[in-house]
Design an enzyme around this catalytic site. Structure first.
Site, mmCIF file in Angstrom:
data_model
loop_
_atom_site.group_PDB
_atom_site.id
_atom_site.type_symbol
_atom_site.label_atom_id
_atom_site.label_comp_id
_atom_site.label_asym_id
_atom_site.label_seq_id
_atom_site.Cartn_x
_atom_site.Cartn_y
_atom_site.Cartn_z
ATOM 1 N N TYR A 144 0.848 -1.188 0.000
ATOM 2 C CA TYR A 144 0.000 0.000 0.000
ATOM 3 C C TYR A 144 0.883 1.237 0.000
ATOM 4 C CZ TYR A 144 -3.609 3.364 1.424
ATOM 5 O OH TYR A 144 -4.466 4.434 1.488
ATOM 6 N N ASP A 239 9.174 2.845 0.214
ATOM 7 C CA ASP A 239 8.084 3.475 0.926
ATOM 8 C C ASP A 239 8.235 3.079 2.398
ATOM 9 O OD1 ASP A 239 5.811 4.246 2.193
ATOM 10 O OD2 ASP A 239 4.415 3.338 0.760
ATOM 11 N N LYS A 267 3.488 8.718 9.070
ATOM 12 C CA LYS A 267 3.278 8.086 10.377
ATOM 13 C C LYS A 267 4.249 8.601 11.452
ATOM 14 C CE LYS A 267 0.459 4.567 8.447
ATOM 15 N NZ LYS A 267 0.580 3.930 7.146
#
Ligand code: PLP
Length: 428
Positions: A144, A239, A267
């Site tokens: 993702y 990522d 995050k």
């Protein structure tokens, strides 16, 4: 435990918010039931609207690595807020967090801040395309990278050549530029490169996958990607929205000693405020506006509250030489505990773990890619999830999510959690 007030609040929310949530993963669609409304949180615990206390293993999907309402972060935000919350002008704190991030992460010279992981990954592939002057990208099924169009792609019938949209609204035109490879399968990447000679700008990967459960890269897999990228003039994008500042100071690049060309963050880097970032060596970053031709911008990018939270978080991590070892030890303790009680209860399972990321899969085969993760028994997971909730343990409402271990968890909390798994497993 009852969740009556949460259910009532959810019913109200559904009237005005599609599906009652502002991000679909918060709904309990995969497990049934209604989401829990949280009132406040401190350290390892959530306090919900029904007065229940829950041990939290989601932690805002990763950011709260030091636990909720971590005081240095909260205080930094309060102090900043008093001085104005947004200017649309440069502020010194942006350079301070940039300098610290660059000093912690290997192979990057410059970093640009955005507002989410989605934005970071979206901008990173634009930069890669602008830099290489090629258009196609390779992503891995089950990884993702946020919800921008280029990433909402699934393997099409002609999977080996191009993908197809996996959401209405994503055009076929966009889909044809995203190629789908299989995680941990270097041959799948080689075939894509072979079939798309000189057309691939970048390969983007979660260096430890965290959005199909936790899936570690097989030995040598990331190195093999690096070698392929070098041979074919392709940029390698890590990522690290999930793994950055979590697996090590320098993230997965440091842990696996593999060099990425562009790294994406989110995050943890925002300490719980909306922050993303992407970074690379100067040669690549200087391609961005205003220095270079690749456009990228944001009214609230580098927002002072967000930068204050992120800086306080990175400083705390940077100043604690034991933090990542401590987190990994706690996670290993849970792993051993879970394995023991699940085995005692004769439950088929596989546990994957890297650093402070861990996931339990109800399956007999090793979970190494999207397919093997999707083969897990979802009915068992549903029972497990609701059982854990009744025991006061909050895990992600989907079998495809990783548990995030925080430093706020005590060994007593971990023992309580293992006992809960034991109790729930005996009824699976
Ligand atoms: C969460 C996540 C994203 C998206 O970040 P948002 O802040 O939710 O937009 C991208 N990549 C990975 C690996 C993630 O875990």
């Amino acid at each position: 435990m009852n969740y009556k007030r949460s259910s009532a609040l959810f019913a109200q929310a559904e009237t005005f918010i599609p599906g009652g949530v502002n991000s679909p993963v918060r709904a309990f669609k995969a497990v049934g039931g209604t989401p829990i409304f949280v009132k406040e949180a401190k350290g390892a615990y959530l306090y919900d609207e029904d007065g229940n206390t829950l041990i939290d293993y989601i932690n805002s999907w990763g950011p709260m690595i030091l636990g909720h309402a971590y005081e240095p972060v909260v205080n930094a935000v309060i102090e900043k807020a008093k001085k104005g919350t947004s200017f649309g002008m440069p502020t010194e704190i942006e350079t301070q967090i940039a300098e610290l991030a660059v000093s912690m992460v290997p192979n990057i010279d410059k970093i640009r801040f955005v507002n989410s992981g989605t934005e970071a990954c979206m901008s990173a592939i634009r930069l890669a395309r602008g830099f290489t002057q090629k258009e196609k990208i390779v992503k891995f099924a089950g990884c993702y990278h946020g919800h921008s169009d280029s990433f909402l792609i699934q393997a099409g019938s002609g999977a080996i050549t191009f993908g197809s949209p996996n959401s209405p609204g994503v055009t076929k035109g966009t889909a044809k530029d995203t190629l789908l490879a299989t995680y941990n399968n270097i041959d799948s990447v080689k075939s894509l490169i072979e079939a798309n000679k000189n057309e691939i700008a970048c390969i983007i990967i979660e260096p430890v996958a965290g959005n199909m459960g936790c899936i570690p890269p097989k030995e040598g897999f990331l190195q093999a990607l690096r070698t392929l990228c070098d041979a074919h003039n392709i940029l390698l994008i890590f990522d690290e929205v999930m793994t950055g500042f979590r697996l090590a100071k320098g993230g997965a690049q440091e842990l696996y000693n593999v060099k990425a060309d562009i790294v994406c963050f989110g995050k943890v880097i925002g300490g719980g405020l909306p922050v993303g970032a992407f970074a690379a060596r100067s040669e690549i970053m200087n391609h961005l506006a205003p220095l270079g031709p690749v456009y990228q911008a944001g009214t609230l990018s580098g927002n002072p509250l967000a930068m204050a939270a992120g800086l306080a978080m990175l400083e705390a991590l940077n100043n604690d030489s034991e933090i990542f070892t401590r987190l990994a030890e706690k996670t290993e303790y849970l792993h051993k505990g879970f394995a023991e009680v699940l085995n005692n209860n004769r439950i088929n399972h596989k546990i994957n773990r890297v650093g402070s990321m861990i996931s339990i899969h109800f399956t007999e085969e090793n979970v190494v890619d999207f397919e093997t993760s999707a083969n897990g028994n979802n009915e068992t997971f549903k029972k497990f999830f609701h059982g854990m909730l009744q025991e006061g343990i909050y895990i992600a409402p989907s079998a495809f999510e990783t548990w995030f271990i925080t430093d706020a968890l005590t060994y007593e909390d971990l023992d309580v959690t293992i006992q809960a798994v034991n109790k729930v497993a005996s009824k699976l």
